[in-house]
Design a protein around this motif. Structure first.
Motif, PDB file in Angstrom:
ATOM      1  N   ALA A  51       0.863  -1.183   0.000  1.00 51.45           N
ATOM      2  CA  ALA A  51       0.000   0.000   0.000  1.00 51.45           C
ATOM      3  C   ALA A  51       0.901   1.236   0.000  1.00 51.45           C
ATOM      4  CB  ALA A  51      -0.911  -0.007   1.217  1.00 51.45           C
ATOM      5  N   PRO A  52       1.013   1.959  -1.116  1.00 52.73           N
ATOM      6  CA  PRO A  52       1.969   3.059  -1.227  1.00 52.73           C
ATOM      7  C   PRO A  52       1.748   4.216  -0.266  1.00 52.73           C
ATOM      8  CG  PRO A  52       0.736   2.788  -3.279  1.00 52.73           C
ATOM      9  CD  PRO A  52       0.280   1.729  -2.351  1.00 52.73           C
ATOM     10  N   ASP A  53       0.529   4.409   0.236  1.00 51.46           N
ATOM     11  CA  ASP A  53       0.252   5.535   1.122  1.00 51.46           C
ATOM     12  C   ASP A  53       0.311   5.174   2.599  1.00 51.46           C
ATOM     13  OD1 ASP A  53      -0.047   7.215  -1.045  1.00 51.46           O
ATOM     14  OD2 ASP A  53      -2.192   6.812  -1.227  1.00 51.46           O
ATOM     15  N   VAL A  54       0.681   3.947   2.914  1.00 51.75           N
ATOM     16  CA  VAL A  54       0.786   3.495   4.305  1.00 51.75           C
ATOM     17  C   VAL A  54       2.266   3.364   4.650  1.00 51.75           C
ATOM     18  CG1 VAL A  54       0.262   1.580   5.880  1.00 51.75           C
ATOM     19  CG2 VAL A  54      -1.396   2.246   4.123  1.00 51.75           C
ATOM     20  N   PRO A  55       2.689   3.895   5.809  1.00 45.45           N
ATOM     21  CA  PRO A  55       4.100   3.718   6.179  1.00 45.45           C
ATOM     22  C   PRO A  55       4.481   2.239   6.187  1.00 45.45           C
ATOM     23  CG  PRO A  55       3.041   5.274   7.656  1.00 45.45           C
ATOM     24  CD  PRO A  55       1.948   4.658   6.810  1.00 45.45           C
ATOM     25  N   ALA A  56       5.720   1.984   5.870  1.00 43.12           N
ATOM     26  CA  ALA A  56       6.236   0.612   5.839  1.00 43.12           C
ATOM     27  C   ALA A  56       7.479   0.517   6.711  1.00 43.12           C
ATOM     28  CB  ALA A  56       6.586   0.210   4.406  1.00 43.12           C
ATOM     29  N   MET A  57       7.710  -0.653   7.260  1.00 42.47           N
ATOM     30  CA  MET A  57       8.940  -0.932   7.988  1.00 42.47           C
ATOM     31  C   MET A  57       9.944  -1.430   6.947  1.00 42.47           C
ATOM     32  SD  MET A  57      10.497  -1.208  10.992  1.00 42.47           S
ATOM     33  CE  MET A  57       9.190  -1.341  12.193  1.00 42.47           C
ATOM     34  N   LEU A  58      10.843  -0.552   6.524  1.00 44.07           N
ATOM     35  CA  LEU A  58      11.864  -0.910   5.542  1.00 44.07           C
ATOM     36  C   LEU A  58      13.028  -1.542   6.282  1.00 44.07           C
ATOM     37  CD1 LEU A  58      12.962  -0.856   2.647  1.00 44.07           C
ATOM     38  CD2 LEU A  58      13.809   1.462   3.112  1.00 44.07           C
ATOM     39  N   ARG A  59      13.400  -2.749   5.871  1.00 38.89           N
ATOM     40  CA  ARG A  59      14.487  -3.476   6.540  1.00 38.89           C
ATOM     41  C   ARG A  59      15.582  -3.818   5.541  1.00 38.89           C
ATOM     42  NH1 ARG A  59      11.786  -8.410   9.751  1.00 38.89           N
ATOM     43  NH2 ARG A  59      11.728  -9.175   7.614  1.00 38.89           N
ATOM     44  N   HIS A  60      16.813  -3.597   5.958  1.00 37.56           N
ATOM     45  CA  HIS A  60      17.975  -3.928   5.141  1.00 37.56           C
ATOM     46  C   HIS A  60      18.726  -5.065   5.815  1.00 37.56           C
ATOM     47  CE1 HIS A  60      17.466  -0.374   2.626  1.00 37.56           C
ATOM     48  NE2 HIS A  60      17.110   0.227   3.741  1.00 37.56           N
ATOM     49  N   HIS A  61      19.040  -6.081   5.023  1.00 34.06           N
ATOM     50  CA  HIS A  61      19.749  -7.255   5.515  1.00 34.06           C
ATOM     51  C   HIS A  61      21.221  -7.111   5.139  1.00 34.06           C
ATOM     52  CE1 HIS A  61      15.947  -9.585   6.175  1.00 34.06           C
ATOM     53  NE2 HIS A  61      15.518  -8.625   5.354  1.00 34.06           N
ATOM     54  N   LEU A  62      22.090  -6.998   6.135  1.00 31.08           N
ATOM     55  CA  LEU A  62      23.522  -6.818   5.908  1.00 31.08           C
ATOM     56  C   LEU A  62      24.290  -7.994   6.482  1.00 31.08           C
ATOM     57  CD1 LEU A  62      23.878  -3.079   7.051  1.00 31.08           C
ATOM     58  CD2 LEU A  62      23.243  -3.936   4.804  1.00 31.08           C
ATOM     59  N   ARG A  63      25.376  -8.348   5.844  1.00 33.77           N
ATOM     60  CA  ARG A  63      26.307  -9.342   6.376  1.00 33.77           C
ATOM     61  C   ARG A  63      27.644  -8.626   6.521  1.00 33.77           C
ATOM     62  NH1 ARG A  63      25.309 -13.859   3.375  1.00 33.77           N
ATOM     63  NH2 ARG A  63      23.719 -14.276   4.917  1.00 33.77           N
ATOM     64  N   ILE A  64      28.091  -8.497   7.774  1.00 28.56           N
ATOM     65  CA  ILE A  64      29.300  -7.726   8.059  1.00 28.56           C
ATOM     66  C   ILE A  64      30.183  -8.476   9.045  1.00 28.56           C
ATOM     67  CG2 ILE A  64      28.234  -5.471   7.604  1.00 28.56           C
ATOM     68  CD1 ILE A  64      27.885  -5.179  10.622  1.00 28.56           C
ATOM     69  N   PRO A  65      31.456  -8.093   9.130  1.00 28.76           N
ATOM     70  CA  PRO A  65      32.304  -8.703  10.146  1.00 28.76           C
ATOM     71  C   PRO A  65      31.728  -8.434  11.542  1.00 28.76           C
ATOM     72  CG  PRO A  65      33.639  -7.535   8.544  1.00 28.76           C
ATOM     73  CD  PRO A  65      32.197  -7.183   8.263  1.00 28.76           C
TER      74      PRO A  65
END
Length: 138
Positions: A51-65
């Motif tokens: 739904a473009p007009d509803v806030p979203a929980m944007l999550r980024h998946h990172l692999r780091i040391p």
């Protein structure tokens, strides 16, 4: 629409402060773990769920040391990101999930995806992909 609403929409941060990141009713509405797929393509693919007009929980998946987790988390916090539940960790690497609530559109998603890839790379890691959660549609 006032200047504040325009600014919040333009920066992708409208309404974000009112969401509880611990909500349990959220579902994944769009995701992309393919470097070749554009954010606009992923959002178009998810048109029935997102739904473009509803806030979203944007999550980024990172692999780091593993030794870089604190530094990456601190830098991401400057842009309103917080770590989600801890991912898998070995003595050498950690799967870090950073999240922020925002209005999601292709431009801001692409900017944030690039920002997270750069952050991970500067700390000898990689951005694995991203997803976004929203409340289920009624």
């Amino acid at each position: 629409m006032g200047w504040r609403s325009v600014w919040q929409r333009w920066t992708g941060r409208g309404g974000a402060a009112r969401w509880d990141p611990e909500r349990t009713d959220l579902v994944v509405v769009v995701s992309s773990f393919d470097d070749a797929e554009s954010c606009s393509g992923a959002l178009e693919r998810a048109a029935q769920q997102w739904a473009p007009d509803v806030p979203a929980m944007l999550r980024h998946h990172l692999r780091i040391p593993a030794e870089q987790v604190a530094a990456v988390t601190a830098l991401a916090a400057q842009d309103g990101y917080s770590p989600a539940e801890p991912g898998e960790t070995s003595p050498a690497t950690a799967d870090l999930l950073l999240q922020r609530v925002q209005i999601l559109d292709a431009l801001h998603c692409s900017q944030e995806r690039s920002r997270m890839a750069s952050l991970a790379q500067r700390h000898d890691g990689t951005a694995v992909g991203w997803d976004a959660l929203q409340p289920p549609r009624s």
